[in-house]
Design a protein around this motif. Sequence first.
Motif, PDB file in Angstrom:
ATOM      1  N   ASP A  23     -27.057  12.865  -5.000  1.00  0.00           N
ATOM      2  CA  ASP A  23     -26.729  11.443  -4.933  1.00  0.00           C
ATOM      3  C   ASP A  23     -25.527  11.113  -5.816  1.00  0.00           C
ATOM      4  O   ASP A  23     -24.578  10.451  -5.380  1.00  0.00           O
ATOM      5  N   ASP A  85     -24.048   6.576 -10.516  1.00  0.00           N
ATOM      6  CA  ASP A  85     -25.477   6.914 -10.481  1.00  0.00           C
ATOM      7  C   ASP A  85     -26.039   7.022 -11.910  1.00  0.00           C
ATOM      8  O   ASP A  85     -27.029   7.705 -12.137  1.00  0.00           O
ATOM      9  N   HIS A 106     -27.814   2.549  -9.428  1.00  0.00           N
ATOM     10  CA  HIS A 106     -28.947   1.902  -8.757  1.00  0.00           C
ATOM     11  C   HIS A 106     -30.243   2.047  -9.565  1.00  0.00           C
ATOM     12  O   HIS A 106     -31.321   1.797  -9.039  1.00  0.00           O
ATOM     13  N   HIS A 107     -30.121   2.472 -10.825  1.00  0.00           N
ATOM     14  CA  HIS A 107     -31.323   2.564 -11.668  1.00  0.00           C
ATOM     15  C   HIS A 107     -31.521   1.257 -12.421  1.00  0.00           C
ATOM     16  O   HIS A 107     -30.667   0.394 -12.401  1.00  0.00           O
ATOM     17  N   ASP A 158     -32.273  11.518  -2.482  1.00  0.00           N
ATOM     18  CA  ASP A 158     -32.857  10.575  -3.438  1.00  0.00           C
ATOM     19  C   ASP A 158     -34.107   9.890  -2.873  1.00  0.00           C
ATOM     20  O   ASP A 158     -34.824   9.213  -3.593  1.00  0.00           O
TER      21      ASP A 158
HETATM   22 MN   LIG Z   1     -29.625   8.376  -7.547  1.00  0.00          MN
END
Ligand SMILES: [Mn+2]
Length: 486
Positions: A23, A85, A106-107, A158
């Motif tokens: 990812d 990421d 995207h965390h 992912d």
């Molecule tokens: Mn990821």
Amino acid sequence: MTLQELAQNKNIVLQCHDIPDADTVGAAFALQQFFKSKEIETQIVYGGRAPITKPSLLMLIDALDIKIDFVKEIPANTDLLITVDCQYGAGNVQKFECKNWAVIDHHRAEITEGNNTEIRPTLASCATLVWDLMQKENYDFAANPLVADALYYGLFTDTNGLAELRHPLDRDLADIPHNKALIKRLKNATITLPELKIISNALGNENSIGRIGLFKAEPCDPNILGFTSDVVMQVNSLDCVIVYCTVGDMGQKLSVRSCSREIMASEIAGFVCAGKGSGGGNIEKAGGFIKESESYLIAKVKEYTTAYDLIYAGETATNLETEKRYRKKPIPVGFVKTTDMFASGSALTVRTLEGDIDLKASEDIYIMIGIEGEVYPILKHKFNKNYTILDTKYESKAEYIPTVIDRISGDKRNILSYAHFCTPKDDKIVKARQISKLTKVFSYWDTEKYFSGKPGDYLAANESDLADCYIINGKIFVDSYEEIAS
Ligand SMILES: [Mn+2]
């Protein structure tokens, strides 16, 4: 933040997180190609303790000819450092000092400062986020198939092979044309022999709670957990499976499977991770992470087994007849005739924030669009009985407007363009009760999936058919119903 804004810089470094996965690498590669289209050269780097060894990732880098460097520092003349990421200064990415930095991730947000941050935790992959940002710049994916392959494979890995898609944008990216032969080869190079040993050990490390299987693995890649849970789900005496491993000091990573209609994998994952991390996925497959101990995880799973009331519409006694009466306020809502969108008989998927709903286009089936953008099907005769059609064009302020997809042709249509307003007729009277416990309701409509209610939501049914009960979100209920005399 837009990519166009970032493209004002010259020497850009794209940094992947330590121990890179497909990812972070796929998303960085796509960004590199975007900047290249603007005639900006970039360098992809990563730091940390060790270079990449994962067989499928090495194969991807080779197949797409990705230039990625394992470095101890970044060039002194770097104008902009973008962490992809991962978040600048966070625990999973080596910090390379740079005055001007940006984050595309995207965390869950771990950092509070920074002018150039795009963090969207509702997306299942960073690839989805990069794809969305590049689409907004009108990037031509059809002319750059390798970029599509990189993003597709990032999402694929992912989400455990697309099994744990979360957001409608994830499902949209999953539909992108890609090199199937390449993905097939990558798919079959995911584990090494030592990892096979981890799987074999995990299969023997069982500690189940009733029909929920719990299996512990040694620290490993999420893929390995998913692989193991797929195998364990085949056991006849188990309804649901959680395979987990401890990562770092006190975190648990989990992979969840369910084959029982009473347990949605995404829901138990969300329940276990609530407030301590994040969990999600779909009905059968889900995953999650909690910053908690192993015993906390086990206690949460035990708690889940008694946390819910179960209601089967028409079978379970709900005693709604003794409840108060409520009239639906005549607030305009949207509706669509399925045959206005697609030819009668077409197999359709309505893509919503809550998940996909499958339907057939038919003269008899309409789709309602509620005030929060929530959708549900309704039979034409019920619609005519309960709603008056208005002569105004439909508009909505909801966060995400569902799209409808023809499952055979792949044709995709925005429900907004076909929707009209309608208002409930005054005679829509329900009986309802606020619930105080988590509740699962199997409606008449769908015997495979349930509606989940949380304390504060309402269990309701039309006065004329009290057995046909369902859950109404607490806020929606308060906004759209008013109590009337019995
Ligand atoms: Mn990821």
